[in-house]
Design an enzyme around this catalytic site. Structure first.
Site, PDB file in Angstrom:
ATOM      1  N   GLY A 190       0.838  -1.198   0.000  1.00 15.70           N
ATOM      2  CA  GLY A 190       0.000   0.000   0.000  1.00 15.70           C
ATOM      3  C   GLY A 190       0.869   1.243   0.000  1.00 15.70           C
ATOM      4  N   GLY A 191       0.303   2.331   0.530  1.00 22.52           N
ATOM      5  CA  GLY A 191       1.044   3.599   0.567  1.00 22.52           C
ATOM      6  C   GLY A 191       2.340   3.491   1.338  1.00 22.52           C
ATOM      7  N   GLY A 193      24.917  11.509 -29.860  1.00 22.29           N
ATOM      8  CA  GLY A 193      24.464  12.143 -28.619  1.00 22.29           C
ATOM      9  C   GLY A 193      25.014  11.432 -27.396  1.00 22.29           C
ATOM     10  N   ALA A 194      25.164  10.108 -27.512  1.00 16.93           N
ATOM     11  CA  ALA A 194      25.655   9.343 -26.364  1.00 16.93           C
ATOM     12  C   ALA A 194      27.064   9.792 -25.971  1.00 16.93           C
ATOM     13  CB  ALA A 194      25.635   7.852 -26.680  1.00 16.93           C
TER      14      ALA A 194
END
Ligand code: HXC
Length: 510
Positions: free
Chosen positions: A169-170, A404-405
């Site tokens: 859960g949370g 770009g790498a």
């Protein structure tokens, strides 16, 4: 007086007994240690100082006034790991399933506040049935208070979560906001909604282990940074990790004694990169041969293995390593590896840990799923993380780095301090074949001509010297001397000071 002392001992004994012998036996039968046993293993012998052992819940609903729970399901305090201070909380599953009440939460908050104030890491051992059902919204409020402190502590003191039982859960969001999460195989799980709810809502049938076990979170979701066989191994490894980390963001990582020559020559590195550019090799070999005593603490080993992240030491000082792994997906960058490395780079920068980047990257992974998955934004995370980092940054190019790498992987253009290349390195917009196919499209029918063009392109660009001529590579180094060169580079950067322009905070592409 004697009676009073006796009473104290008795009260302590009741608190230490947790949920009683039967529940402790049930915990052991699941292969799990108790909260106190875990703390005892985690901290140096005799160093634990406990807080709030006598704290009780204040709930009067559902007959809770009759249930006395000294300590209220969580053991908190501080102690030392190899002599260095840490704060710790360990949820006690034997007391009301380690569920979080108002007072349970307040105990955790107390040690978190002290950790932030006094500058020491927080280690949280999670083993809990979640919000104390009898307390309702008071329990949710307690979680909220812990979450707020997780955020305030982030980047101030290292926060490490060990998941050693249920975490659902949370409740998962407290560990999720810490720096590292480690799980124990077969006895821990994390999920926002459990198998029953999943079945009802989506009609998918899964076990708790499949949905949120250690394997799922270390291999598929990347929620966890590592998984261990049992409680003992997990705790031993956390002690090892703590040894690499500074206590807070104003202190440097500890300098450990080292018995490894910083100038150690590794002749085998001269042949690490194979002659055939398409043949992979194991980048981990380089990491281990550069590191002091070959000691490497890997983070997220089983996730996005095309990039390697973890900690080594050089001359006794902690260094974060980010390295492309040619053995997996040819070492390319993709969504998962960019996210993994970006988070690691940001951790290192937040805690003043210098970064060594080892580069052999053909570029970003092409594909519809990558583009649909937002590789633009995820790749930008890594670029952003390197560009904003002000810690010492040393980069070694071993083989290729394209497009770009090349810029992303801690290039000179992103304030790389030392950018070294091996003679086998190649910095280009793309590989020779791809480049020729674009530049000489009209000649594609003529195989000989194209082969000659490829050879020409390779001769001109398939080396580190074009970049070195422009000063984008500071020096071309011999592979065998990498440890010495890198160690000297970091040594020269120990006094580095660099600041970014004032801002409230940046806006990294999340
Ligand atoms: C109060 C709890 C409890 C809880 C367990 N116990 N969870 N008491 N509040 N949340 C108690 C049990 O009554 C039992 O008490 C003891 O702990 C051990 O539990 P068992 O069920 O016997 O253990 P086991 O079979 O191992 O099962 C563990 C479990 C199960 C799977 C965690 O207990 C369970 O499903 N608990 C409820 C989980 C839950 O729904 N929690 C709320 C989630 S919502 P005795 O006296 O018999 O020893 C949530 C929101 C957080 O957490 C939001 C944050 C913002």
């Amino acid at each position: 007086m004697k009676d009073i002392l006796q009473e104290l001992e008795e009260r302590r004994a009741v608190a230490r007994a947790g949920g009683g012998a039967a529940r402790v036996a049930a915990q052991h039968a699941k292969g799990k240690l108790t909260a106190r046993e875990r703390i005892e293993l985690l901290l140096d012998e005799g160093s634990f100082e406990e807080f709030d052992m006598f704290v009780q819940h204040r709930c009067t609903d559902f007959g809770m006034e009759a249930t006395r729970t000294p300590g209220d399901g969580v053991v908190t305090g501080w102690g030392t790991v190899n002599g260095r201070m840490v704060y710790v909380f360990a949820q006690d599953f034997t007391v009301l399933g380690g569920s979080v009440s108002e007072t349970h939460g307040a105990k955790i908050c107390k040690i978190m506040d002290m950790a932030i104030q006094n500058g020491a890491p927080v280690i949280g051992i999670n083993d809990s049935g979640g919000a104390r059902i009898q307390e309702g919204v008071s329990s949710l409020a307690a979680y909220g208070e812990v979450f707020q402190r997780n955020v305030l502590a982030s980047g101030v003191v290292p926060q490490i979560s060990l998941i050693m039982g249920p975490c659902a859960g949370g409740a998962v969001y407290s560990p999720a906001m810490t720096d590292f999460i480690f799980m124990v195989k077969d006895s821990s799980y994390m999920f926002v909604t459990g198998p029953d709810v999943v079945k009802t809502v989506t009609n998918e049938q899964v076990t708790a282990e499949e949905l949120g076990g250690a394997s799922t979170h270390t291999k598929k979701s990347s929620v966890a940074d590592g998984a261990f066989e049992n409680d003992v191994e997990a705790i031993a490894e956390i002690r090892r990790l703590i040894d690499f980390l500074p206590l807070n963001n104003r202190e440097k990582a500890p300098v450990r004694p080292f018995f490894d020559d910083p100038a150690r020559v590794e002749a085998s590195l001269d042949t690490l990169v194979p002659d055939n550019p398409n043949q992979p090799y194991d980048m981990k070999e380089l990491i281990l041969k550069v590191a002091d005593e070959g000691d490497f603490f890997e983070i997220q080993k089983d996730y996005a293995a095309n990039i390697i992240t973890g900690f080594i030491r050089l001359e006794g000082q902690t260094v974060g390593v980010v390295a492309n792994q040619p053995m997996v997906l040819a070492g390319c960058l993709d969504i998962d590896s960019s996210r993994k490395a970006a988070r690691f780079v940001r951790f290192c920068d937040a805690f003043e840990i210098p970064i060594l980047t080892l580069v052999d990257v053909p570029g970003f992974l092409p594909g519809v799923s990558q583009e649909y998955g937002g590789v633009i934004k995820h790749g930008a995370k890594l670029l952003f993380a390197y560009a904003e980092a002000t810690v010492p940054k040393v980069t070694v190019l071993t083989r290729k780095t394209y497009g770009g790498a090349y810029v992303v992987m801690s290039s000179k253009h992103l304030r790389g301090d030392f950018n070294y290349a091996w003679p086998t390195a190649e910095v280009a917009v793309m590989g020779a074949k791809g480049a020729v196919e674009i530049l000489y499209r009209s000649e594609l029918g003529d195989k000989d001509k194209i082969a000659a063009r490829v050879k020409d392109y390779e001769d001109r660009f398939a080396n580190p010297f074009v970049a070195a001529e422009k000063g984008f590579i500071d020096e071309v180094i011999m592979p065998h001397s990498t440890r010495r060169r890198v160690a000297r580079a970091f040594a020269s950067l120990r006094t580095k000071k660099q600041a970014n322009p004032w801002k409230k905070h940046d806006n990294i592409p999340l």
